[in-house]
Design a protein around this motif. Structure first.
Motif, PDB file in Angstrom:
ATOM      1  N   THR A   1      10.670  -4.457  -2.841  1.00 39.21           N
ATOM      2  CA  THR A   1       9.926  -5.186  -3.861  1.00 39.21           C
ATOM      3  C   THR A   1       9.119  -6.319  -3.238  1.00 39.21           C
ATOM      4  OG1 THR A   1      11.666  -4.684  -5.481  1.00 39.21           O
ATOM      5  CG2 THR A   1      10.135  -6.459  -6.031  1.00 39.21           C
ATOM      6  N   ALA A   2       9.729  -7.051  -2.317  1.00 39.31           N
ATOM      7  CA  ALA A   2       9.034  -8.162  -1.660  1.00 39.31           C
ATOM      8  C   ALA A   2       7.835  -7.664  -0.861  1.00 39.31           C
ATOM      9  CB  ALA A   2      10.003  -8.919  -0.757  1.00 39.31           C
ATOM     10  N   ARG A   3       7.990  -6.522  -0.181  1.00 39.24           N
ATOM     11  CA  ARG A   3       6.854  -5.966   0.570  1.00 39.24           C
ATOM     12  C   ARG A   3       5.718  -5.573  -0.365  1.00 39.24           C
ATOM     13  NH1 ARG A   3      11.179  -3.753   3.611  1.00 39.24           N
ATOM     14  NH2 ARG A   3      11.168  -1.817   2.393  1.00 39.24           N
ATOM     15  N   MET A   4       6.072  -5.017  -1.505  1.00 38.25           N
ATOM     16  CA  MET A   4       5.049  -4.577  -2.445  1.00 38.25           C
ATOM     17  C   MET A   4       4.240  -5.758  -2.984  1.00 38.25           C
ATOM     18  SD  MET A   4       5.533  -2.188  -5.831  1.00 38.25           S
ATOM     19  CE  MET A   4       6.698  -3.333  -6.628  1.00 38.25           C
TER      20      MET A   4
ATOM     21  N   TYR B   1       0.776   0.343  -8.537  1.00 40.10           N
ATOM     22  CA  TYR B   1       2.041   0.048  -9.224  1.00 40.10           C
ATOM     23  C   TYR B   1       1.948   0.454 -10.697  1.00 40.10           C
ATOM     24  CZ  TYR B   1       5.538  -2.874 -11.610  1.00 40.10           C
ATOM     25  OH  TYR B   1       6.553  -3.335 -12.410  1.00 40.10           O
ATOM     26  N   LEU B   2       0.864   0.095 -11.373  1.00 42.80           N
ATOM     27  CA  LEU B   2       0.712   0.442 -12.787  1.00 42.80           C
ATOM     28  C   LEU B   2       0.737   1.944 -12.983  1.00 42.80           C
ATOM     29  CD1 LEU B   2      -2.049  -2.087 -13.937  1.00 42.80           C
ATOM     30  CD2 LEU B   2       0.397  -2.184 -14.442  1.00 42.80           C
ATOM     31  N   ARG B   3       0.047   2.680 -12.105  1.00 44.28           N
ATOM     32  CA  ARG B   3       0.028   4.132 -12.234  1.00 44.28           C
ATOM     33  C   ARG B   3       1.426   4.707 -12.026  1.00 44.28           C
ATOM     34  NH1 ARG B   3      -3.673   7.848  -8.416  1.00 44.28           N
ATOM     35  NH2 ARG B   3      -2.006   7.413  -6.928  1.00 44.28           N
TER      36      ARG B   3
ATOM     37  N   HIS C   1       3.764   3.831 -14.918  1.00 46.58           N
ATOM     38  CA  HIS C   1       3.470   4.628 -16.109  1.00 46.58           C
ATOM     39  C   HIS C   1       4.104   6.006 -15.976  1.00 46.58           C
ATOM     40  CE1 HIS C   1       1.088   7.373 -18.676  1.00 46.58           C
ATOM     41  NE2 HIS C   1       1.182   6.374 -19.524  1.00 46.58           N
ATOM     42  N   GLN C   2       4.020   6.598 -14.795  1.00 45.27           N
ATOM     43  CA  GLN C   2       4.624   7.911 -14.581  1.00 45.27           C
ATOM     44  C   GLN C   2       6.139   7.861 -14.761  1.00 45.27           C
ATOM     45  OE1 GLN C   2       3.067   8.560 -10.655  1.00 45.27           O
ATOM     46  NE2 GLN C   2       1.270   9.676 -11.390  1.00 45.27           N
ATOM     47  N   VAL C   3       6.752   6.754 -14.383  1.00 45.44           N
ATOM     48  CA  VAL C   3       8.204   6.597 -14.539  1.00 45.44           C
ATOM     49  C   VAL C   3       8.561   6.283 -15.987  1.00 45.44           C
ATOM     50  CG1 VAL C   3      10.210   5.201 -13.893  1.00 45.44           C
ATOM     51  CG2 VAL C   3       8.544   5.879 -12.143  1.00 45.44           C
TER      52      VAL C   3
ATOM     53  N   ILE D   1       3.998   2.682  -2.701  1.00 48.06           N
ATOM     54  CA  ILE D   1       2.955   1.874  -3.331  1.00 48.06           C
ATOM     55  C   ILE D   1       2.370   0.897  -2.319  1.00 48.06           C
ATOM     56  CG2 ILE D   1       2.544   0.050  -5.045  1.00 48.06           C
ATOM     57  CD1 ILE D   1       4.643   1.512  -6.817  1.00 48.06           C
ATOM     58  N   THR D   2       3.224   0.321  -1.492  1.00 46.89           N
ATOM     59  CA  THR D   2       2.789  -0.641  -0.477  1.00 46.89           C
ATOM     60  C   THR D   2       1.937   0.017   0.591  1.00 46.89           C
ATOM     61  OG1 THR D   2       4.808  -1.920  -0.860  1.00 46.89           O
ATOM     62  CG2 THR D   2       3.613  -2.368   1.177  1.00 46.89           C
ATOM     63  N   ALA D   3       2.210   1.299   0.851  1.00 49.98           N
ATOM     64  CA  ALA D   3       1.502   2.018   1.921  1.00 49.98           C
ATOM     65  C   ALA D   3       0.038   2.220   1.561  1.00 49.98           C
ATOM     66  CB  ALA D   3       2.178   3.359   2.171  1.00 49.98           C
TER      67      ALA D   3
END
Length: 230
Positions: free
Chosen positions: A24-27, A41-43, A46-48, A218-220
């Motif tokens: 989470t911190a990396r993101m 992240y939003l995308r 939403h999928q989750v 997501i971070t990648a």
């Protein structure tokens, strides 16, 4: 005396929570890529989140189809009630994405990657082929890791995106602590047997690992996010 179901679950989660906190911190680390990371992240969320209400409704239906026991009745009632509390939260994410300039179809029409399907899909398997109580482990992790207070304001400030793009983060920071407390009370009151307690824990640990992987993707770079799992 053996520890309560809640105490045992929280102890097991405490051993793996650092992995999720680090992801989470990396993101959310500050930097020029933060606006695009937030859109990814939003995308992903939403999928989750669009699976949350269907999962709870399916788990409740399975409870009602199983032979009556001291667990299925109260579990079904909780799931039906909580599904109503969570209904429409995927629409919040669509509104947030629209505020960033993202078209709704970029969230709704994209094929979810395998790691997203694995996060939520494992719950369908356990609901159908083991016991719907598994879903409590999933809910415990998602609601036990609510956005930190102040995160929405920091993201708005550092990304330059409109405040309206962060309503879901802001609302879940307020709502999920109460939901987590309600869930703890339920788990404490349910007469779970050893196999059911183990199933809740396995589900929760899987959710932590899968959610940490999702946040790292997501971070990648976007090219990695778009790549298929092998």
């Amino acid at each position: 005396m053996s520890p309560s179901a809640v105490a045992s679950l929280r102890l097991q989660l405490s051993l793996v929570q650092p992995v999720l906190r680090s992801a989470t911190a990396r993101m959310w680390h500050s930097g020029p890529g933060l606006p695009d990371r937030y859109r990814r992240y939003l995308r992903a969320m939403h999928q989750v989140i669009r699976a949350s209400v269907p999962l709870m409704e399916r788990a409740a239906a399975r409870c009602e189809a199983l032979p009556r026991d001291p667990v299925t009745g109260p579990l079904a009632r909780y799931l039906r009630s909580h599904a109503e509390e969570e209904r429409g939260h995927d629409d919040w994410l669509l509104a947030d994405a629209a505020a960033t300039g993202t078209a709704p179809g970029e969230l709704t029409d994209t094929v979810p990657p395998a790691h997203v399907a694995a996060l939520a899909g494992a719950q369908y398997y356990w609901i159908e082929h083991s016991h719907p109580v598994a879903l409590l482990g999933y809910i415990a992790v998602l609601e036990g890791n609510a956005p930190a207070p102040g995160l929405a304001s920091r993201l708005a400030r550092e990304t330059g995106l409109p405040q309206a793009a962060f309503e879901t983060v802001r609302l879940h920071a307020d709502l999920d602590d109460g939901h987590s407390a309600d869930l703890d009370l339920l788990i404490e009151r349910l007469p779970l047997d050893a196999a059911q307690r183990s199933l809740v824990a396995v589900s929760a640990l899987h959710t932590v690992a899968s959610l940490a992987e999702l946040f790292d993707r997501i971070t990648a770079a976007p090219t990695e996010w778009e790549s298929t799992d092998e």
